[in-house]
Each structure stands twice: as C-alpha cells, then as structure tokens.
Design an enzyme around this catalytic site. Structure first.
Site, PDB file in Angstrom:
ATOM      1  N   HIS B  67      57.496  11.984  56.772  1.00  0.00           N
ATOM      2  CA  HIS B  67      57.172  13.398  57.012  1.00  0.00           C
ATOM      3  C   HIS B  67      58.384  14.272  56.681  1.00  0.00           C
ATOM      4  CE1 HIS B  67      55.997  17.129  58.952  1.00  0.00           C
ATOM      5  NE2 HIS B  67      57.025  17.049  59.768  1.00  0.00           N
ATOM      6  N   ASP B  96      62.443  34.122  29.415  1.00  0.00           N
ATOM      7  CA  ASP B  96      62.168  32.788  29.969  1.00  0.00           C
ATOM      8  C   ASP B  96      63.425  32.317  30.696  1.00  0.00           C
ATOM      9  OD1 ASP B  96      61.382  29.999  30.366  1.00  0.00           O
ATOM     10  OD2 ASP B  96      59.874  30.372  28.829  1.00  0.00           O
ATOM     11  N   TRP B 132      64.590  10.737  58.613  1.00  0.00           N
ATOM     12  CA  TRP B 132      64.940  11.375  57.340  1.00  0.00           C
ATOM     13  C   TRP B 132      66.453  11.510  57.216  1.00  0.00           C
ATOM     14  CZ3 TRP B 132      67.289  15.843  55.437  1.00  0.00           C
ATOM     15  CH2 TRP B 132      67.732  16.756  56.391  1.00  0.00           C
ATOM     16  N   SER B 160      66.950  16.242  39.743  1.00  0.00           N
ATOM     17  CA  SER B 160      66.022  17.339  39.489  1.00  0.00           C
ATOM     18  C   SER B 160      66.561  18.646  40.076  1.00  0.00           C
ATOM     19  CB  SER B 160      64.663  17.001  40.096  1.00  0.00           C
ATOM     20  OG  SER B 160      63.867  18.148  40.199  1.00  0.00           O
ATOM     21  N   SER B 161      67.047  18.583  41.316  1.00  0.00           N
ATOM     22  CA  SER B 161      67.559  19.795  41.969  1.00  0.00           C
ATOM     23  C   SER B 161      68.774  20.346  41.244  1.00  0.00           C
ATOM     24  CB  SER B 161      67.956  19.501  43.420  1.00  0.00           C
ATOM     25  OG  SER B 161      66.826  19.248  44.187  1.00  0.00           O
ATOM     26  N   HIS B 244      73.981  20.049  56.160  1.00  0.00           N
ATOM     27  CA  HIS B 244      73.964  21.403  56.701  1.00  0.00           C
ATOM     28  C   HIS B 244      73.775  22.462  55.628  1.00  0.00           C
ATOM     29  CE1 HIS B 244      73.583  23.981  59.975  1.00  0.00           C
ATOM     30  NE2 HIS B 244      74.183  24.878  59.227  1.00  0.00           N
ATOM     31  N   GLU B 246      72.215  22.003  53.074  1.00  0.00           N
ATOM     32  CA  GLU B 246      70.813  21.791  52.697  1.00  0.00           C
ATOM     33  C   GLU B 246      69.864  22.664  53.526  1.00  0.00           C
ATOM     34  OE1 GLU B 246      69.106  20.204  50.453  1.00  0.00           O
ATOM     35  OE2 GLU B 246      67.111  20.237  51.363  1.00  0.00           O
ATOM     36  N   TYR B 248      70.434  25.520  54.666  1.00  0.00           N
ATOM     37  CA  TYR B 248      70.500  26.889  54.154  1.00  0.00           C
ATOM     38  C   TYR B 248      69.878  26.991  52.775  1.00  0.00           C
ATOM     39  CZ  TYR B 248      73.191  27.798  58.262  1.00  0.00           C
ATOM     40  OH  TYR B 248      73.564  27.913  59.566  1.00  0.00           O
ATOM     41  N   SER B 259      63.001  39.984  51.959  1.00  0.00           N
ATOM     42  CA  SER B 259      63.673  41.236  51.618  1.00  0.00           C
ATOM     43  C   SER B 259      62.954  41.979  50.503  1.00  0.00           C
ATOM     44  CB  SER B 259      65.124  40.971  51.199  1.00  0.00           C
ATOM     45  OG  SER B 259      65.804  40.332  52.243  1.00  0.00           O
ATOM     46  N   HIS B 293      78.407  19.916  63.845  1.00  0.00           N
ATOM     47  CA  HIS B 293      77.634  20.298  65.045  1.00  0.00           C
ATOM     48  C   HIS B 293      76.369  19.457  65.175  1.00  0.00           C
ATOM     49  CE1 HIS B 293      75.552  23.692  62.563  1.00  0.00           C
ATOM     50  NE2 HIS B 293      74.791  22.646  62.577  1.00  0.00           N
ATOM     51  N   HIS B 294      76.045  18.692  64.142  1.00  0.00           N
ATOM     52  CA  HIS B 294      74.947  17.728  64.263  1.00  0.00           C
ATOM     53  C   HIS B 294      75.430  16.450  64.940  1.00  0.00           C
ATOM     54  CE1 HIS B 294      72.274  20.015  61.523  1.00  0.00           C
ATOM     55  NE2 HIS B 294      73.405  20.349  60.947  1.00  0.00           N
ATOM     56  N   THR B 319      73.823  36.191  60.190  1.00  0.00           N
ATOM     57  CA  THR B 319      72.372  36.044  60.322  1.00  0.00           C
ATOM     58  C   THR B 319      71.800  37.215  61.112  1.00  0.00           C
ATOM     59  OG1 THR B 319      72.823  33.686  60.427  1.00  0.00           O
ATOM     60  CG2 THR B 319      70.573  34.365  60.837  1.00  0.00           C
ATOM     61  N   LYS B 322      71.385  40.285  59.004  1.00  0.00           N
ATOM     62  CA  LYS B 322      70.162  40.258  58.196  1.00  0.00           C
ATOM     63  C   LYS B 322      68.956  40.718  59.010  1.00  0.00           C
ATOM     64  CE  LYS B 322      70.702  37.120  54.441  1.00  0.00           C
ATOM     65  NZ  LYS B 322      70.472  38.212  53.606  1.00  0.00           N
ATOM     66  N   ARG B 441      63.539  12.594  70.867  1.00  0.00           N
ATOM     67  CA  ARG B 441      62.702  12.660  69.681  1.00  0.00           C
ATOM     68  C   ARG B 441      62.518  11.264  69.095  1.00  0.00           C
ATOM     69  NH1 ARG B 441      66.906  14.987  65.105  1.00  0.00           N
ATOM     70  NH2 ARG B 441      65.117  14.798  63.743  1.00  0.00           N
TER      71      ARG B 441
END
Lengths: 380, 519
Positions: B67, B96, B132, B160-161, B244, B246, B248, B259, B293-294, B319, B322, B441
């Site tokens: 998932h 293009d 994951w 790819s990314s 991390h 990632e 964002y 926006s 922080h993870h 943040t 924004k 979890r």
C-alpha cells in the site's frame, strides 16, 4: 440541491445512530480511550503535560486561522454580490506572520528541551534491567541478580481465531511478566537479537528501539504499584503484533521475594537437566514447547511457509540427531532461525527435538535427553 | 506529415508529445491509486474488529508495505509528473518538454517497475513484508526472496523520477516565453522546479541504500549487519535522508496547484507571490536537515535529538506563511465554490491539521509516546490524502475541461467532494485517538480498547474508496461527452494555458506567445 442535502443529512444521521449504538455496546466491555495516558512515572507525566500544552497551542492557532477563513468564506462570497478587492502584497504582514509563529515555537521548544534532558539522564539507577528483543518475545535479565527469563504472549490461539471469547487483556498478556520495585530508579538497557524491536510501556513514557548489536538506555521511577502493559513498537516481522510487554510494579519486599522465587525455579530446572525422561514425557513436553516457540514460523502442522520457513517434515528433523540438535541450539546464520540454546532450557530443547522427530508422520523413533543437549552446548 | 497524433497503439508507445505522455502518467497513476486503495481496504477490513478474520499476519504486512510503496511511488509521484507534463509547457508558453524522447522513456519504464513489484505478491515467500520504510535487517537478512525484485523495481522508479526531474528543469530553465522572468512564473512551475531539484538530490540516495541492501543480501557485505561490523541505524539515516525530502516532493507541487486554484475562484490575485516562492525554497532547504526526527527513539545523542527537534519545528514557519497567504488570498475576494475550489479549501484546512500533528510529533519527548503509533499514521495521512491526493484531484477538475474540451458534471463533482471529505475524516481522524490510546501501527490484531476507533476508521475507508469510483466515472463521462468548455473555462483565470482553445490543440505555442504579467 436541497434534495441532495436532505439525503446527505439523513445518511449522516443514520451513521451517527449506528455509532452511538456501537458505543453503548462498547462501554459494557471496555472503556473508550482517546487521549494519551498520564502514566505513573515523572517522565510520562512530563510528556503528558507537553502533549496537552502542544494540543492547546494547536487548538488556539487553529481557531484563529480557520476563524478568519470561515468568516471570509461566509462574507466574501460572489453570491452575496461582493466585488473582489485587489490587494496582493504586504511586506509588513508577511514579516508579522513569520515572527509570531517563530516566537510561539520558542515558547514550545523550551519546556520540550528541558524534558528531553531529564529523559536522557539515566545515571544513579538502583535496578538495572537488560531487555533483549527476539522474534517474537522479550528476554529480561535483572543485572547483578542472576535472574534471566523469557516473556511470551499467553493469549490462547482460540481467542485470536475467534473460537473463544476474548478476555479483557487480549494480546496484552504474557506467561512471565517482568516484576519491578516501586519508588526506585530503574534503568532499562535495551537491545535485540535479530531485527529491530521497540520496548514501549505507555504508562512509563519509555519507548526505546531495541537494535541488534547496540544498546539503548532509558529509565523510570514507578510511583504506583500495578500492572502496566505495552507492546512492541517497531515492525519486526510476522508476529510484530503478538509480543506484548507486561510489567508488575510491586513493593520492595514483594520484588525481593519474586527474585528469590525466580532463582529457586532456575535451580530446580538445572537439576532436571540430569534427569532421564521417558519418550512419552519428552513428546508431551515437546509439543507444548513447539507450539509456544516454534509454531509461529514452522506452523502447528510442521509444514512451514514455502519460501519463508522450511517444512520440518523433511531435512534435518529426519536426518542425524546431532545435526538436528545443532540447528536448534545454534540456529542457522543469516536466516530467521534463531539460536534457541540460550532461549530454552536443556529439558525444553531435548523435548522439542524429540517431538519434531516423531510428530506429523515423522517416525525416527529416537529421542534426546537433556544431558545430550548440555553436552552438545559444552562442545562434546 | 500532418500535425495530428499517430493512429493506433503506436501513438502511445512512440509518442514524444507532452500532452500524450501527461495523460499516460495520469492514467497510470489513477490505476495505481486504485490498486493501492484495494490494498488499504484489505488492511481496513482485517482491522474492522479484533481477532484475525481475513488475512494472516504475514500477508497483512505485505499489504501495509505494498500500500505504502504503490501509493507513494505509483500514485502520487507519477500524478504530479503527469500534471507537470501537461501544464508546465502550457503555463510557460513552450511547445513541448525540452527532452521529449527521454520523456517517453521515463514514463514507459514505470509500468514495468510496478508490474515487477506487483508480481512479488505471487512469488514463493510472498511480497515485501517489511513496511514501505524497509528497515534493515528485517529487509535484508530476514526478508523474503522477493526483496531482490523490490530492489530492482525501486531502481527503475528512481531512474524514471530522475529523468522526469531533469526534463522539467531543462524545460523551465530554457523554454519560457519571452517576458516570463523567474519571478513571473506561475507557482505550479516554481514549486515543480524546486521539487525537481529535490528529486535529483535524493533519488540517488534511495538507489544507494537499496544497492547496499542488495550487497548485504547477495554479496556478503555487512553495511547493516552488526555481526559483521555494520550498523542497522545507518540504514535509517540514509533512508530518511531520502525519505524526508521525499515527503516534500509529494507536497510542494500540491502547493503550486492550490496557489493556482484559490485566486481563480476568489477572483483576486494570489497574496504574497514572492513570499510563497521564498517559503517553498525554505521548506525545500529545511527538508535536508530534519531527517532524524523520524528516528527520535533509535538512541541519538541528546545534542542530535535537540538539533533535529528545533530544526523540525522551524519548518512550521515557512509552512505557516503559505497557509496565511492562502487565507489572505481568500479574504475580501468574491468566492464561488466549484469542485476544484472545494478540494483546495479542504486542502488548506486538513493539511493545516496534519501540520498541527506534525508540530506535536516534532516535540522529541512527546514523540517517545507518539512514535510508531496510529497517531503517526493519522498525521501522515492527513498531509498526504488531503494534501497530495486532494490537490491532484482539484488540479484534475480544474484543468480537465482544458484537456478534453468538455465540462465535467458539477453536481457529481460536488457529491464526490463531500463523500471523499467525510470518508477521509471518518477514516483518519479516529486514528489520532487510537494512537494516543496506545495502538502501535502495522499490527494485524489489537486489544478491544482500540476496537471502536478501528471500526469507525474501516467504515470511513470504504466510503472514501466508493467516492473515488465516482471520480473515475465523472472523468470518463467528461472525456466522452458533456457541455463544451470555453477557452477560458473559468471566470477570468490567470495563465497562458487559458489563452489556447479547449481542448488544447495537439501542438500548442509553436510560436512563443507574448506574456504579460498581471502583477
């Protein structure tokens, strides 16, 4: 549109009624919990205070920000015939709403930093416990007391599978709880044997990763006697959800009595190592040990899980007994097969080896005695 | 050769057209969204009540892992790349993408990566079952054999990314219409430019960490094995140095979409354009210095713990800027609430709630109670579902008339919004409570004290899933038919994409347009 709204509200009402009825039902069985526990240690109470402080800060900020938003969503709608303004810049505003959050963050961070420093101070402990995570059980060792034992989930399989009614401590109960004295500074030294686990007791505010090859420390002064329950908090494989923690906090005298009892039991077990058992005794005991320590991977029917855990209907269980004993005692390097030599007693290993060689249609007819296991461990 | 697309399947296989490739990315992402959603529903079905009913614990772990992987790498990231493909050339007045052949290649390797990843479900030993975040040594020594296919799939996704990111940077830097300076670019272009740099910075780190795993598994190294002198915590440092930024990567383009939408329906220019750009850059910079922080419970030294706590809290400042800017844009506007606006407003509110729980999680001592509980699950679903997913949905409703020339069904769009909004909150809000009450979890079974919240979450999840089927129907119905859309589609929207007809011709801006900024 009105019709849709009415349909939607009817649907919502139905859902609310469903929930309410479910809640009344739930109240009879268990209390509905929705907030962090205050706990019974200085650290857990500190953390709870920080949590509530942060919560109210967030509520306050939310009320202001969402308030302005809802006001403008209500007042500044095109359907009310308003003309849009055209302002789109204000350095002064930007600076204000950078500076104010910054100040709030400092107000939040100071008490948090203080708590953190206190939480890290594991010095001057009076009791030291070495905690080792295994797939999927905990080992506790009271340092300096020569007391060491494993703690396994004790919830019966039938309750998990829904064949029996679940007891209130479902999945939060063990065969051998850890006993600790109240009012003493206890230091937990946490490590692991295989993968990363995490020893977490919410009431103590203690959550530490148990990492193979490394140790972590934490501490608690338990202020009230009682039974405190926790769970592994780091995904550690298949039975991650089935390795609970139970700590009984008792008075100093009761704690000492428990230590003595543990030592006596260990001595009695050592004596049994010299005894010779009959085949039937070993087989019966072996079945019990197998279901507790082996069935999680190799399955109750001995067939294992293809690709993950090997079947015991072939291979070493039907080969030379010495190799069989060696695998159980020393494990298999680089696989999930653990070294059970330090987890199980000589009697247990002898029994489980005997069981595996003669169960599920295996018919080796031989048996192992505790002394064989002892000799194997000594390298004989 | 005429200017139209080629006929038949080769149009899609050989295409170098940014619109075709954008559509393929979006459809692929939609398919993965449903696949990942099915995995989520298996999880929620098992957790509907205590006890093991539907799946065994090992398969449950495969579901949580798949998932997460499918949603992050298959649904959210390709959807943003798809939107970038469609919209960036049209928003900057380019004919293009700068590197059209690489564009084709970066899309077409993705279906193979996900076919490989999905095929592990049918392998002996099962699919990856280590979450994951695939922490070693659970994902190395103790992993099922399919881990090697997982590693290869991640390598392909990363390639790819990176190609997509290079293409986006090359396009934005070189192909803007005359007059469009950097500080006049639409915010979606700005946020994607910054995101692309994040991708180039961290995807190689991910490739590195999975390669180290591969070495540990097959070639006898011990990067993450303490018995051989390695360190399992090293894995987490490398993973989260990727992980991390990632998160964002999955939210910055969302900021850009919202926006664009809020000013259109508030009929008022975006408030604080330049501060929005600076805030995005600040968030991107900070994302590189907060990874641990993870890992507050892995036993960092106190100095590290304090640094990562304060650095993390600091992210709340840009943040917050924004969010305040969006609110100020709405303030004194003349608002209407079409489907894209509803999704955007829900984005602002619910993303802010996710931000609040993020701030709470940043407090290191409190994290000792929150870590690895459902509180964390609630937090990141609040920033990802109403964050990434809602913004993508808003973007699709907003630009779909431009893509296919037809208006979508507004009533159905609104019903979709309300079902999704209710479903999402019913699913994820109770997770705050089950987490605070002490539910870890990634567990397939739990004590009865968590039963109520889990039952509610499961009901909400199925409602949310049903709402997305409605979305699929609405999109298909719009492509097939519906009221013709005008070139502007909305009332006086800003941007070059609204100066071309609807549907946008196969080739747009063969001649650079004249760009006049309104601010």
């Amino acid at each position: 549109m009105l019709k849709t709204a009415r349909g939607l509200s009817a649907w919502l009402l139905g859902f609310a009624v469903l929930l309410a009825s479910h809640w009344t039902l739930a109240e009879e069985t268990a209390q509905l919990k929705f907030n962090m526990t205050r706990g019974v240690t200085p650290v857990s109470q500190d953390i709870h205070g920080l949590h509530m402080l942060m919560f109210w800060w967030c509520v306050g900020i939310g009320v202001v920000v969402f308030g302005v938003m809802f006001v403008s969503m209500f007042l500044h709608r095109k359907s009310r015939g308003v003309k849009p303004a055209n302002f789109h810049e204000s350095t002064w505003l930007e600076l204000t709403w950078t500076a104010i959050p910054f100040a709030i963050l400092i107000l939040m961070g100071i008490p948090a930093s203080k708590s953190l420093i206190e939480l890290y101070d594991t010095s001057e402990s009076e009791v030291d416990v070495l905690i080792t995570g295994y797939q999927w059980r905990w080992k506790y060792e009271i340092l300096g007391e020569d007391v060491s034992f494993f703690s396994n989930l004790s919830t019966p399989r039938d309750e998990i599978d829904g064949f029996a009614e679940k007891n209130p401590n479902y999945l939060l109960e063990v065969d051998e709880p850890l006993v600790l004295p109240v009012g003493k500074k206890v230091r937990f030294i946490v490590t692991a044997n295989d993968v990363i686990h995490n020893w977490w007791v919410p009431d103590f505010g203690v959550k530490r990763d148990a990492i193979p090859g490394f140790t972590n420390e934490s501490w608690a002064i338990i202020e009230e006697p009682g039974v405190y329950r926790g769970q592994c908090a780091e995904l550690c494989g298949k039975d991650h959800g089935f390795m609970p923690i139970v700590v009984e906090a008792k008075t100093q005298e009761e704690y000492r009595a428990w230590l003595d009892e543990k030592k006596a039991a260990a001595a009695a077990l050592a004596e049994l190592t010299e005894k010779t058992f009959t085949f039937d005794e070993l087989y019966a005991k072996g079945e019990e040990v197998y279901n507790r320590s082996c069935a999680a991977c190799h399955q109750a029917n001995g067939e294992g899980v293809p690709g993950a855990f090997p079947s015991l209907k072939q291979g070493i269980t039907v080969g030379p007994i010495k190799e069989h004993i060696d695998v159980v005692v020393n494990g298999v390097n680089g696989t999930a097969m653990q070294a059970f030599g330090e987890q199980l007693s000589e009697v247990d290993i002898a029994a489980v080896v005997t069981y595996e060689r003669n169960a599920w249609g295996n018919n080796m007819g031989d048996l192992a005695q505790p002394l064989d296991i002892y000799n194997h461990k000594q390298g004989k | 050769m005429a200017h139209g697309p080629a006929k038949g399947i080769t149009r899609w296989l050989y295409t170098t057209n940014h619109k075709d490739i954008g559509s393929m990315y979006l459809w692929f992402s939609f398919a993965m969204f449903f696949l990942g959603g099915i995995f989520a529903l298996v999880i929620r079905a098992e957790l509907f009540q205590p006890g093991l009913q539907i799946v065994d614990p090992n398969f449950f772990n495969q579901m949580t892992t798949m998932h997460g992987l499918v949603m992050v790498f298959g649904a959210v990231m390709p959807a943003f790349v798809g939107l970038a493909n469609w919209m960036i050339p049209m928003q900057i007045g380019a004919p293009d993408m700068a590197l059209p052949r690489m564009n084709n290649w970066s899309f077409w390797i993705l279906p193979f990566a996900f076919a490989m990843l999905s095929s592990t479900l049918f392998m002996e030993g099962g699919a990856p079952n280590f979450g994951w975040t695939f922490y070693a040594p659970l994902s190395t020594t103790y992993a099922p054999p399919s881990v090697t296919f997982f590693i290869f799939a991640v390598h392909i996704m990363g390639a790819s990314s990176i190609m997509g990111a290079i293409n986006i940077i090359a396009t934005i830097v070189n192909m803007r219409a005359p007059g469009m300076t950097y500080m006049k670019m639409p915010l979606f272009v700005w946020t994607w430019l910054i995101t692309a740099f994040l991708l180039i910075a961290v995807m190689p780190v991910l490739a590195g960490v999975v390669t180290m795993m591969l070495m540990d598994i097959h070639f006898g190294t011990s990067f993450f094995d303490a018995a051989g002198g390695g360190d399992p915590v090293l894995f987490q440092h490398i993973f989260w140095f990727f992980g991390h930024p990632e998160v964002y990567i999955m939210i910055l383009p969302a900021f850009g979409i919202v926006s664009a939408i809020i000013p259109t329906f508030a009929r008022k220019p975006l408030f604080g354009y330049s501060s929005m750009v600076y805030a995005t850059a600040a968030i991107a910079f900070l994302s590189f210095v907060v990874w641990a922080h993870h890992m507050f419970t892995v036993g960092l030294p106190i100095a590290g713990e304090l640094f990562f706590m304060w650095a993390t809290m600091l992210i709340a400042v840009p943040t917050g800027v924004k969010v305040f800017n969006w609110v100020a844009t709405m303030f004194k506007g003349a608002m209407t609430f079409e489907t894209p606006m509803l999704f955007s407003i829900a984005f602002v509110i619910l993303f802010t709630i996710g931000g609040f729980s993020g701030l709470m999680l940043a407090i290191a001592p409190a994290d000792f109670q929150y870590h690895d509980t459902y509180f964390v699950v609630a937090h990141f679903h609040y920033v990802l579902v109403p964050g990434a997913i809602f913004s993508i949905t808003a973007g699709v409703y907003y630009w779909l008339p431009k893509w296919c020339g037809n208006m979508y069904n507004e009533t159905m769009g609104k019903v979709h919004f309300w079902l999704a909004f209710i479903g999402l909150n019913v699913t994820f809000f109770p997770m705050h409570f089950s987490g605070l009450a002490g539910m870890p979890r990634r567990i397939p079974d739990y004590n009865m004290m968590f039963a109520d919240w889990n039952m509610i979450s499961s009901v909400g999840a199925f409602l949310f899933g049903a709402a997305q089927v409605m979305f699929l129907y609405n999109v298909i119905a719009t492509i097939v038919g519906g009221k013709k859309a005008t070139a502007e589609v909305w009332e006086n929207p800003e941007g070059l994409e609204w100066t071309v007809p609807s549907p946008a011709p196969y080739h747009t801006f063969s001649e650079p347009p004249e760009f006049k900024s309104s601010h």
